[in-house]
Design an enzyme around this catalytic site. Structure first.
Site, PDB file in Angstrom:
ATOM      1  N   LYS A   1       0.850  -1.192   0.000  1.00 54.13           N
ATOM      2  CA  LYS A   1       0.000   0.000   0.000  1.00 54.13           C
ATOM      3  C   LYS A   1       0.887   1.243   0.000  1.00 54.13           C
ATOM      4  O   LYS A   1       1.717   1.432   0.890  1.00 54.13           O
ATOM      5  CB  LYS A   1      -0.895   0.009   1.251  1.00 54.13           C
ATOM      6  CG  LYS A   1      -2.197  -0.756   1.071  1.00 54.13           C
ATOM      7  CD  LYS A   1      -2.983  -0.803   2.342  1.00 54.13           C
ATOM      8  CE  LYS A   1      -4.020   0.268   2.438  1.00 54.13           C
ATOM      9  NZ  LYS A   1      -4.814   0.150   3.685  1.00 54.13           N
TER      10      LYS A   1
HETATM   11  O1  G3P Z   1      -7.675   0.754   5.872  1.00 53.28           O
HETATM   12  C1  G3P Z   1      -8.120   1.952   5.388  1.00 53.28           C
HETATM   13  C2  G3P Z   1      -9.540   2.328   5.755  1.00 53.28           C
HETATM   14  O2  G3P Z   1     -10.391   1.251   5.560  1.00 53.28           O
HETATM   15  C3  G3P Z   1      -9.661   2.989   7.098  1.00 53.28           C
HETATM   16  O3  G3P Z   1     -10.986   3.063   7.544  1.00 53.28           O
HETATM   17  O4  G3P Z   1     -12.603   3.479   9.350  1.00 53.28           O
HETATM   18  O5  G3P Z   1     -10.256   4.330   9.609  1.00 53.28           O
HETATM   19  O6  G3P Z   1     -11.827   5.393   7.999  1.00 53.28           O
HETATM   20  P1  G3P Z   1     -11.425   4.124   8.684  1.00 53.28           P
END
Ligand code: G3P
Length: 228
Positions: free
Chosen positions: A87
């Site tokens: 990533k």
């Molecule tokens: O892994 C990246 C993403 O899915 C993060 O999600 O919930 O921290 O906005 P969030």
């Protein structure tokens, strides 16, 4: 649509693997550091453990800001296990790193994507996946799902093979909408995956079936006595 877990929690990943429905895993520095604190294990040890558990790809994120450093980190992550997708984060340095890594045959997932233009640039740099964050857009009062619709349409228009990985999913409706729009992957926290399984009518229906079956069993026991 492929279903990924967005976690580094080994117990949650093991559970989803046992359900037989898991296609892959995404992690990020926040999720990985949480698991490092919980288990007192090193990052690489956790990443390897996840790779050995999961059948599909495992996304591991670089933490450098400068492109050559990102490339160095990306190569190191890719060498760790063949299931690892690197990533890289959106930005000029990230695009440069993605271009270099992808030209070396290393699969990349450009993360922190919040617009269709960013997704288009990530695809042009050779990213295998783009990760638009819909929940964080919704949090700001923007329609996260609209960005997914645009990306899917643009990629379809130009037959771009980069996969749309819907990230920052907060609830089961996000998963349905992502699937309706034709996204390739939805990555979600374990709690959302659990909610996808459940429906109160399933529980009520099962209870009724089993109660009726129990009643039939006791009737069967009585019938021979009645016919004697
Ligand atoms: O892994 C990246 C993403 O899915 C993060 O999600 O919930 O921290 O906005 P969030």
């Amino acid at each position: 649509m492929k279903i990924f877990l967005d976690t580094a929690d080994i117990d949650e990943i093991r559970a989803a693997v046992n359900w037989g429905i898991l296609d892959g895993v995404t992690t990020n520095p926040t999720l990985l550091s949480k698991e490092m604190n919980r288990t007192r294990k090193e990052a690489r040890e956790i990443q390897l453990e996840i790779c050995e558990m999961v059948e599909g790809v495992v996304n591991a994120e670089v933490t450098s800001l400068e492109s050559s450093e990102m490339v160095r980190e990306g190569r190191e992550l890719a060498a760790l296990h063949k299931k690892i997708v690197v990533k890289t984060h959106m930005g000029i340095e990230g695009l440069q790193a993605t271009k270099t890594l992808s030209s070396e045959g290393i699969r990349t997932n450009m993360t922190l994507i919040f617009s269709a233009n960013q997704a288009l640039l990530a695809a042009k740099a050779g990213a295998s996946y783009v990760s638009p964050f819909i929940g964080r857009l919704d949090d700001l009062g923007h329609l996260g799902m609209e960005v997914i619709r645009q990306i899917v349409e643009i990629f379809d228009n130009y037959e771009i093979s980069t996969e749309v990985l819907v990230a920052s999913i907060r609830h089961p409706l996000h998963v349905i909408d992502a699937a309706l729009l034709g996204a390739d992957i939805a990555t979600m926290p374990f709690a959302v995956l659990e909610k996808m399984v459940k429906h109160p009518l399933t529980d009520i229906g099962l209870k009724r079936f089993l109660d009726d079956w129990k009643k039939a069993g006791s009737l069967e026991e009585k019938i021979p006595l009645l016919t004697k």
